[in-house]
Design an enzyme around this catalytic site. Structure first.
Site, PDB file in Angstrom:
ATOM      1  N   ASP A 221       6.142   0.770   6.840  1.00 45.46           N
ATOM      2  CA  ASP A 221       4.701   0.573   6.650  1.00 45.46           C
ATOM      3  C   ASP A 221       4.122   1.672   5.751  1.00 45.46           C
ATOM      4  O   ASP A 221       3.689   2.694   6.251  1.00 45.46           O
ATOM      5  CB  ASP A 221       4.007   0.567   8.007  1.00 45.46           C
ATOM      6  CG  ASP A 221       2.534   0.235   7.929  1.00 45.46           C
ATOM      7  OD1 ASP A 221       2.107  -0.373   6.935  1.00 45.46           O
ATOM      8  OD2 ASP A 221       1.807   0.587   8.876  1.00 45.46           O
TER       9      ASP A 221
ATOM     10  N   ASP B  20       3.341  -6.348   3.482  1.00 50.03           N
ATOM     11  CA  ASP B  20       2.900  -5.270   4.375  1.00 50.03           C
ATOM     12  C   ASP B  20       3.251  -5.615   5.819  1.00 50.03           C
ATOM     13  O   ASP B  20       2.442  -5.459   6.722  1.00 50.03           O
ATOM     14  CB  ASP B  20       1.398  -5.034   4.220  1.00 50.03           C
ATOM     15  CG  ASP B  20       0.913  -3.828   5.021  1.00 50.03           C
ATOM     16  OD1 ASP B  20       1.753  -2.989   5.408  1.00 50.03           O
ATOM     17  OD2 ASP B  20      -0.299  -3.724   5.273  1.00 50.03           O
TER      18      ASP B  20
ATOM     19  N   GLU C 202      -4.969   1.860   2.440  1.00 49.99           N
ATOM     20  CA  GLU C 202      -5.056   0.694   3.315  1.00 49.99           C
ATOM     21  C   GLU C 202      -5.203   1.112   4.767  1.00 49.99           C
ATOM     22  O   GLU C 202      -5.928   0.476   5.532  1.00 49.99           O
ATOM     23  CB  GLU C 202      -3.802  -0.176   3.146  1.00 49.99           C
ATOM     24  CG  GLU C 202      -3.854  -1.508   3.892  1.00 49.99           C
ATOM     25  CD  GLU C 202      -3.367  -1.432   5.330  1.00 49.99           C
ATOM     26  OE1 GLU C 202      -3.600  -2.391   6.082  1.00 49.99           O
ATOM     27  OE2 GLU C 202      -2.739  -0.418   5.702  1.00 49.99           O
ATOM     28  N   GLU C 203      -4.515   2.185   5.154  1.00 50.51           N
ATOM     29  CA  GLU C 203      -4.426   2.539   6.573  1.00 50.51           C
ATOM     30  C   GLU C 203      -5.757   2.955   7.193  1.00 50.51           C
ATOM     31  O   GLU C 203      -6.037   2.624   8.335  1.00 50.51           O
ATOM     32  CB  GLU C 203      -3.403   3.664   6.779  1.00 50.51           C
ATOM     33  CG  GLU C 203      -1.957   3.255   6.504  1.00 50.51           C
ATOM     34  CD  GLU C 203      -1.413   2.266   7.513  1.00 50.51           C
ATOM     35  OE1 GLU C 203      -2.167   1.820   8.396  1.00 50.51           O
ATOM     36  OE2 GLU C 203      -0.228   1.928   7.417  1.00 50.51           O
TER      37      GLU C 203
ATOM     38  N   HIS D 288       0.832  -1.215   0.000  1.00 51.36           N
ATOM     39  CA  HIS D 288       0.000   0.000   0.000  1.00 51.36           C
ATOM     40  C   HIS D 288       0.863   1.260   0.000  1.00 51.36           C
ATOM     41  O   HIS D 288       1.806   1.389   0.773  1.00 51.36           O
ATOM     42  CB  HIS D 288      -1.026   0.006   1.138  1.00 51.36           C
ATOM     43  CG  HIS D 288      -0.480   0.031   2.530  1.00 51.36           C
ATOM     44  ND1 HIS D 288      -0.157   1.186   3.192  1.00 51.36           N
ATOM     45  CD2 HIS D 288      -0.251  -0.979   3.409  1.00 51.36           C
ATOM     46  CE1 HIS D 288       0.246   0.909   4.418  1.00 51.36           C
ATOM     47  NE2 HIS D 288       0.210  -0.399   4.576  1.00 51.36           N
TER      48      HIS D 288
ATOM     49  N   HIS E  65       3.362   2.840  12.670  1.00 50.98           N
ATOM     50  CA  HIS E  65       2.475   3.998  12.857  1.00 50.98           C
ATOM     51  C   HIS E  65       3.071   5.093  13.748  1.00 50.98           C
ATOM     52  O   HIS E  65       2.328   5.886  14.332  1.00 50.98           O
ATOM     53  CB  HIS E  65       1.133   3.571  13.455  1.00 50.98           C
ATOM     54  CG  HIS E  65       0.337   2.647  12.577  1.00 50.98           C
ATOM     55  ND1 HIS E  65      -0.856   2.076  12.986  1.00 50.98           N
ATOM     56  CD2 HIS E  65       0.555   2.195  11.311  1.00 50.98           C
ATOM     57  CE1 HIS E  65      -1.334   1.318  12.013  1.00 50.98           C
ATOM     58  NE2 HIS E  65      -0.486   1.379  10.984  1.00 50.98           N
TER      59      HIS E  65
END
Length: 470
Positions: free
Chosen positions: A294, A356, A328-329, A282, A426
């Protein structure tokens, strides 16, 4: 005599195939480790563009950059697929404080927090209230409205440290992040603070998606993550003074959906062009760091698969697509849009592989597939053994390729060593310097090798029929 000759011929044929495959994989790994492009691509995505939250200017820059780079590879097709995505903006840096009210003074302790993605803002003056600590929704429910109303709920459920599979540990408490505000609001809470989903003790708050589900706008309360160190500080302070207060201020804002794109490139198959094999990651990321692990790593590894196939002289029988998914997030809009259009066009997707889980050393793959296909995959284990790839098991594949699932497709997920992944996940330290060049390149080669083998030998179209127990 004829039987002996047939058996000997079959044995020699298998040996030749094995030798050819060994040589091809060796060349793929060599190309990736000595002439790889993935690390340079990641450098640009991370350091020249940065965090790529859906709907942002940086997300659009990433779309334009990766499309241009795929075009340079000389693929048969490169295009953009339109998708509407949510737009949420963090705003000014968040402020968090533990407030201790003594008889003669007030002590304010600064703590590290960040708004959870999708959260509403506090007022311009911020939010201050007493705190109630819980470690589960069951504890929250047991306390009831009388003890929750008017307070800030502090969800302090930690990731389970003794689980070797860190994604299992993550899944065990991620619901507090996503639905904490929803559950607390129903009992009259005015705000939510959630312990960061991180196995390490540090000062980085970790954001992530949260949702209000069916809550009306006037019932939606602000939700923020707090670093693991500060979560422990708050918990210890509460144990000494149950009347302490917490203050936080955040100015995040949600806007109307905006137009964005999935980025797609294709090598058209030489024998079975209507059978599609997909590899992807992503393109969007959270905004605190630059999304190197990520999922910048997965994006560039997926791009590298097509480049390595070309560089290694492999001419795919089936059409190989790289798909760089958007959103995606905080919505999965890109993955759903791709699957929706594939179904509308009646495209036959036989295989999909997602990366991912960060750019760490690859350990193998998990597969969502039939038993027949898993048995075929097991025959390839020895080809990966020289590269210390040993994990071949049924399990989760990936969020963006999940919508493609049917009875016959093989879905696969690259599985790197995950022990340090949630140190960065994140958070603002998910940056380019956290990714090791060699580990990233090993992952790209490993993905390419699996794609090569599935393209060469095909996918068993036998459905995975559940066994009936007596």
């Amino acid at each position: 005599m004829n039987k002996i000759l047939i058996i000997l011929f079959a044995f020699l044929s298998v040996s030749v195939y094995a030798q050819n495959d060994e040589a091809t994989l060796k060349n793929i790994y060599k190309q990736s480790l000595t002439n790889g492009q993935s690390y340079a691509w990641l450098d640009y995505l991370s350091n020249e563009i940065g965090g790529r939250l859906s709907g942002s200017e940086n997300a659009q820059k990433a779309i334009e950059y990766t499309k241009a780079e795929l075009e340079k590879l000389g693929l048969d097709k490169v295009w953009l697929q339109e998708v509407m995505v949510p737009k949420w903006v963090r705003g000014e840096k968040e402020i968090g404080k533990i407030i201790l009210n003594n008889e003669n003074s007030t002590i304010k302790m600064d703590v590290n927090i960040c708004a959870l993605g999708g959260s509403t803002a506090t007022s311009d003056k911020g939010l201050q209230a007493k705190v109630v600590e819980v470690k589960s929704f069951e504890e929250l429910e047991a306390l009831g409205e009388d003890k929750i109303k008017g307070k800030i709920v502090f969800f302090n459920g930690a990731m389970q440290a003794d689980l070797i599979n860190t994604f299992e540990a993550y899944g065990g408490c991620s619901k507090q992040r996503y639905a904490g505000a929803y559950e607390a609001s129903k009992l009259g809470a005015v705000g939510v603070i959630v312990r960061s989903l991180n196995l390490r003790q540090d000062d980085f708050p970790h954001t992530g998606s949260m949702g209000y589900l069916d809550l009306p706008n006037d019932k939606r309360i602000p939700s923020a993550a707090i670093s693991t160190n500060d979560a422990d500080t708050l918990s210890k302070a509460l144990a000494k003074d149950g009347n302490l207060e917490f203050y936080f201020k955040q100015s995040c804002q949600k806007y109307d959906d905006v137009l964005s794109y999935n980025v797609i490139g294709e090598i058209t198959g030489s024998e079975f062009p209507d059978e599609y094999m997909l590899v992807g990651g992503h393109l969007d990321s959270w905004d605190l760091g630059d999304g190197a692990h990520d999922d910048g790593a997965g994006v560039v590894q997926s791009m590298e698969v097509l480049r390595l196939l070309k560089e290694s002289g492999v001419k795919p029988k089936r059409s190989i697509r790289v798909v760089l998914f958007m959103n995606e997030e905080n919505g999965l809009r890109g993955g759903r849009k791709y699957a929706e259009e594939a179904k509308e066009k009646n495209e036959n997707h036989v295989f999909a592989l997602e990366s991912d889980s960060g750019g760490f050393t690859p350990r193998g793959f998990s597969f969502d597939c039939s038993d027949a296909n898993l048995a075929q995959i097991e025959q390839w284990r020895s080809l990966f053994k020289p590269y210390l790839i040993h994990f071949f098991e049924k399990g989760y594949s990936g969020a963006d390729i999940g919508p493609l699932k049917n009875d016959t497709i093989v879905l696969a997920g690259l599985r790197p060593d995950s022990q340090r992944y949630f140190d960065y996940h994140h958070a603002s330290n998910d940056t380019f310097d956290a990714v090791n060049k060699r580990e990233l390149e090993l992952g790209a080669a490993t993905m390419t090798s699996l794609v090569y083998l599935f393209d060469k030998y095909g996918v068993n179209q036998i459905k995975n029929i559940p066994q009936i127990k007596d």
